[in-house]
Each structure stands twice: as structure tokens, then as C-alpha cells.
Write an enzyme that holds these catalytic residues in place. Structure first.
Site, PDB file in Angstrom:
ATOM      1  N   ASP A  67       8.565 -76.737 -27.516  1.00 41.62           N
ATOM      2  CA  ASP A  67       9.810 -76.451 -26.800  1.00 41.62           C
ATOM      3  C   ASP A  67      10.912 -75.932 -27.710  1.00 41.62           C
ATOM      4  O   ASP A  67      10.809 -75.982 -28.939  1.00 41.62           O
ATOM      5  CB  ASP A  67      10.294 -77.709 -26.047  1.00 41.62           C
ATOM      6  CG  ASP A  67      10.040 -79.005 -26.832  1.00 41.62           C
ATOM      7  OD1 ASP A  67      10.061 -78.960 -28.075  1.00 41.62           O
ATOM      8  OD2 ASP A  67       9.830 -80.049 -26.206  1.00 41.62           O
ATOM      9  N   ASP A 136      11.903 -91.966 -21.359  1.00 42.52           N
ATOM     10  CA  ASP A 136      11.551 -91.908 -19.924  1.00 42.52           C
ATOM     11  C   ASP A 136      10.110 -91.447 -19.701  1.00 42.52           C
ATOM     12  O   ASP A 136       9.722 -91.137 -18.579  1.00 42.52           O
ATOM     13  CB  ASP A 136      12.526 -90.976 -19.190  1.00 42.52           C
ATOM     14  CG  ASP A 136      12.535 -89.550 -19.759  1.00 42.52           C
ATOM     15  OD1 ASP A 136      11.723 -89.245 -20.661  1.00 42.52           O
ATOM     16  OD2 ASP A 136      13.354 -88.727 -19.305  1.00 42.52           O
ATOM     17  N   HIS A 138       8.729 -88.686 -20.993  1.00 42.71           N
ATOM     18  CA  HIS A 138       8.496 -87.239 -21.005  1.00 42.71           C
ATOM     19  C   HIS A 138       7.629 -86.821 -22.183  1.00 42.71           C
ATOM     20  O   HIS A 138       7.623 -87.475 -23.231  1.00 42.71           O
ATOM     21  CB  HIS A 138       9.813 -86.436 -20.942  1.00 42.71           C
ATOM     22  CG  HIS A 138      10.686 -86.497 -22.165  1.00 42.71           C
ATOM     23  ND1 HIS A 138      12.052 -86.648 -22.106  1.00 42.71           N
ATOM     24  CD2 HIS A 138      10.402 -86.390 -23.488  1.00 42.71           C
ATOM     25  CE1 HIS A 138      12.560 -86.625 -23.317  1.00 42.71           C
ATOM     26  NE2 HIS A 138      11.578 -86.479 -24.188  1.00 42.71           N
ATOM     27  N   GLU A 143      10.502 -83.581 -17.906  1.00 44.06           N
ATOM     28  CA  GLU A 143      11.192 -84.790 -17.489  1.00 44.06           C
ATOM     29  C   GLU A 143      10.512 -85.377 -16.250  1.00 44.06           C
ATOM     30  O   GLU A 143       9.699 -84.692 -15.607  1.00 44.06           O
ATOM     31  CB  GLU A 143      12.662 -84.454 -17.188  1.00 44.06           C
ATOM     32  CG  GLU A 143      13.442 -83.920 -18.391  1.00 44.06           C
ATOM     33  CD  GLU A 143      13.823 -85.004 -19.394  1.00 44.06           C
ATOM     34  OE1 GLU A 143      13.092 -85.998 -19.551  1.00 44.06           O
ATOM     35  OE2 GLU A 143      14.876 -84.844 -20.057  1.00 44.06           O
TER      36      GLU A 143
HETATM   37  C1  F6R Z   1      10.137 -82.562 -29.016  1.00 41.66           C
HETATM   38  C2  F6R Z   1       9.716 -83.008 -27.694  1.00 41.66           C
HETATM   39  C3  F6R Z   1      10.160 -84.297 -27.094  1.00 41.66           C
HETATM   40  C4  F6R Z   1      10.237 -85.443 -28.099  1.00 41.66           C
HETATM   41  C5  F6R Z   1      10.711 -86.728 -27.409  1.00 41.66           C
HETATM   42  C6  F6R Z   1      10.840 -87.881 -28.369  1.00 41.66           C
HETATM   43  O1  F6R Z   1       9.544 -81.325 -29.352  1.00 41.66           O
HETATM   44  O2  F6R Z   1       9.005 -82.283 -27.055  1.00 41.66           O
HETATM   45  O3  F6R Z   1       9.263 -84.650 -26.071  1.00 41.66           O
HETATM   46  O4  F6R Z   1       8.977 -85.630 -28.664  1.00 41.66           O
HETATM   47  O5  F6R Z   1      11.945 -86.485 -26.803  1.00 41.66           O
HETATM   48  O6  F6R Z   1      11.823 -87.599 -29.309  1.00 41.66           O
HETATM   49  P1  F6R Z   1      12.051 -88.497 -30.612  1.00 41.66           P
HETATM   50  O7  F6R Z   1      10.810 -88.367 -31.429  1.00 41.66           O
HETATM   51  O8  F6R Z   1      13.244 -87.892 -31.286  1.00 41.66           O
HETATM   52  O9  F6R Z   1      12.268 -89.884 -30.118  1.00 41.66           O
END
Ligand code: F6R
Length: 260
Positions: A67, A136, A138, A143
Site C-alpha cells: 500500500d 481492527d 486489517h 479496513e
Molecule cells: C502496512 C500495512 C498495515 C500495517 C498495520 C499494522 O503496509 O499494510 O496493514 O501492517 O496497520 O501496522 P503496525 O505494524 O505499525 O502496527
């Protein structure tokens, strides 16, 4: 899902690095799907160490990131392009031309997303997809209520995700509202998925992803249907798992030829 529980974040990162390095050694021209955020930092650090001291070779590897924020130019300090260069790509021998990250500044986002899907297909699909997990549930920036067969597209972040990511920006107002993300369906097509999570704030998301019902309310749970999904967590993130002892037992008794 195969669940691997390690004592600390460092041990979990080393385990994840072992899995990625094994794939790269077995298939030097493999295609890696990569994530950003706090969770994979330890993994990247360990892979850089393996490159520098063990000669782990990324020269034939192709990468696709999950992303990117919409509206952030590549050189913005918080762009995922910049994150990947700073934390990983600048320290290994991956070819810049083999790196793919969605372009948050694309003029025509829908057609850029279609091109991104096509580029993944053209190289034969993703061999190993690294994933973090949102609080959550994701994966990527899919989401809750994202279609479980969604493809790369633009998404609006939830207010909770914006608040969680505000730590990287001057203020919450500066966090972009939109992202381009691979879909759950895109991720699902990867040959092997590797979910990483650490810390007590992820324990509920881990529980719901691994042991909850398969539901669009917890996008990570879709990977329960995947033929090959490995979940590597530290003790704190594993604390709500009902079958915790069984996962530890399975891992201890796994013959080496069966290890991912
Ligand atoms: C990042 C991504 C997100 C993160 C998730 C957890 O490329 O796709 O899904 O992996 O938001 O983020 P952290 O590791 O910062 O807790």
C-alpha cells in the site's frame, strides 16, 4: 493457519526473517510482497544483517508493496516509498527496477490500480506476502467490511487507523485520509502469506484473525481459508489465543522438513 509463538518481538522478527531468507535462498528470483509500519522493522533489520554478513542475495528478487498513502509524493518522509528505501532497500542489493510500490500521486488511480494487479500477474504472482495486522484486524489497508475478494483499489482509512498512524506525522490532521492498497483478494492469491504481530494491543486482532469466524469485519480472518498462511507473533500478541499451548506443542514437534 500455522501459528508460531516466540517470546519477544526480536525472536519473532528473527523467525520471520528465517522464513523470508529460506524462500529467497530456495528461489533466488522469487517475488516478495512487503508491508510497512512498525511491525516488520525488526524483520527488515535482520534481513539486512543476513545480506551483509551471510551474503543473502536479493539481486534477482522482485518486490511488491501492499500500500501507499494517496497524495504523498515519493520523497515525503512518511511515504511508504521512503519508508522502504530507508529501512530496507537502500541496505540490500535489490534492483530498483524490480521494486513496485503503488504510486500515491497517480493521476488516474483506478487505472493505476489495474496496472498494479497486472504487474503482479505478469511476474507470476507473489511467492511470499509479508503482512502486519491492524488493531481492527486489517491487512494491507483493507479496513473492516472490505470485500474478501477485493483487488488493488483506493480505500478510505478508518478514524481509528488514522489515529494509530498519527504517531508518524506532526498531527492527526496530516495523516492522509486515503490509501491505495492491494485487496484481500490480491493478498489471498499469494502462494504463502506471513502475518506478523507483536504487543498486547494486537492480541485481540490476532485472536479474531486466527480463531474467530471468517468475516469481512476482520479482514485478516479471510486467510483462514488460505492453503498456506503462517502467523508469527510474540508472547504478548498471543495472549488471547485459546489454543496457545497447542501451537507451541505443534511447533516443538515439527520435523525440520515440514518447517516453512
Ligand atoms: C502496512 C500495512 C498495515 C500495517 C498495520 C499494522 O503496509 O499494510 O496493514 O501492517 O496497520 O501496522 P503496525 O505494524 O505499525 O502496527
Amino acid at each position: 493457519m500455522e501459528v508460531i509463538i516466540k517470546e519477544t518481538y526480536e525472536h519473532a522478527s528473527a523467525e520471520a526473517a528465517r522464513i523470508v531468507a529460506r524462500r529467497v535462498r530456495e528461489k533466488p528470483d522469487c517475488v516478495l510482497g512487503l508491508a510497512t509500519g512498525s511491525t516488520p522493522l525488526g524483520l527488515y533489520k535482520e534481513l539486512v544483517r543476513m545480506h551483509k554478513s551471510e551474503g543473502l542475495d536479493f539481486s534477482k528478487v522482485t518486490t511488491f508493496n501492499l500500500d501507499e498513502y494517496v497524495g504523498l509524493p515519493k520523497e515525503h518522509p512518511q511515504s511508504y516509498f521512503n519508508y522502504m528505501q530507508t529501512n530496507f532497500f537502500a541496505h540490500i542489493n535489490v534492483k530498483q527496477s524490480n521494486i513496485h510500490i503503488p504510486n500515491g500521486m497517480a493521476q488516474n488511480i483506478p487505472s493505476h490500480c489495474e496496472d498494479y494487479e497486472r504487474s503482479i500477474e505478469t511476474v507470476g504472482g507473489i511467492d511470499l506476502q509479508v503482512l502486519g495486522l491492524g488493531v481492527d484486524g486489517h491487512i494491507g489497508f483493507n479496513e473492516p467490511t472490505s470485500s474478501l475478494s477485493s483487488q488493488t483499489r483506493i480505500k478510505t482509512l478508518t478514524q481509528a487507523t488514522i489515529a494509530a498512524n498519527a504517531r508518524f506525522f506532526e498531527s492527526e490532521n496530516k495523516v492522509p485520509r486515503h490509501v491505495i492498497t492491494m485487496g484481500v483478494g490480491t493478498i489471498y492469491k499469494s502462494k504463502h502469506c506471513l502475518i506478523l504481530a507483536s504487543g498486547a494491543n494486537k492480541s485481540h486482532a490476532v485472536k479474531m484473525t486466527v480463531e474467530g469466524p471468517v468475516t469481512a469485519m476482520v479482514p485478516g480472518s479471510a486467510l483462514q481459508l488460505h492453503a498456506k498462511c503462517t502467523v508469527v507473533v510474540d508472547d504478548a500478541a498471543a495472549s488471547e489465543l485459546s489454543l496457545r499451548d497447542y501451537y507451541l506443542w505443534t511447533y516443538r514437534n515439527k520435523p525440520d522438513w515440514q518447517r516453512v
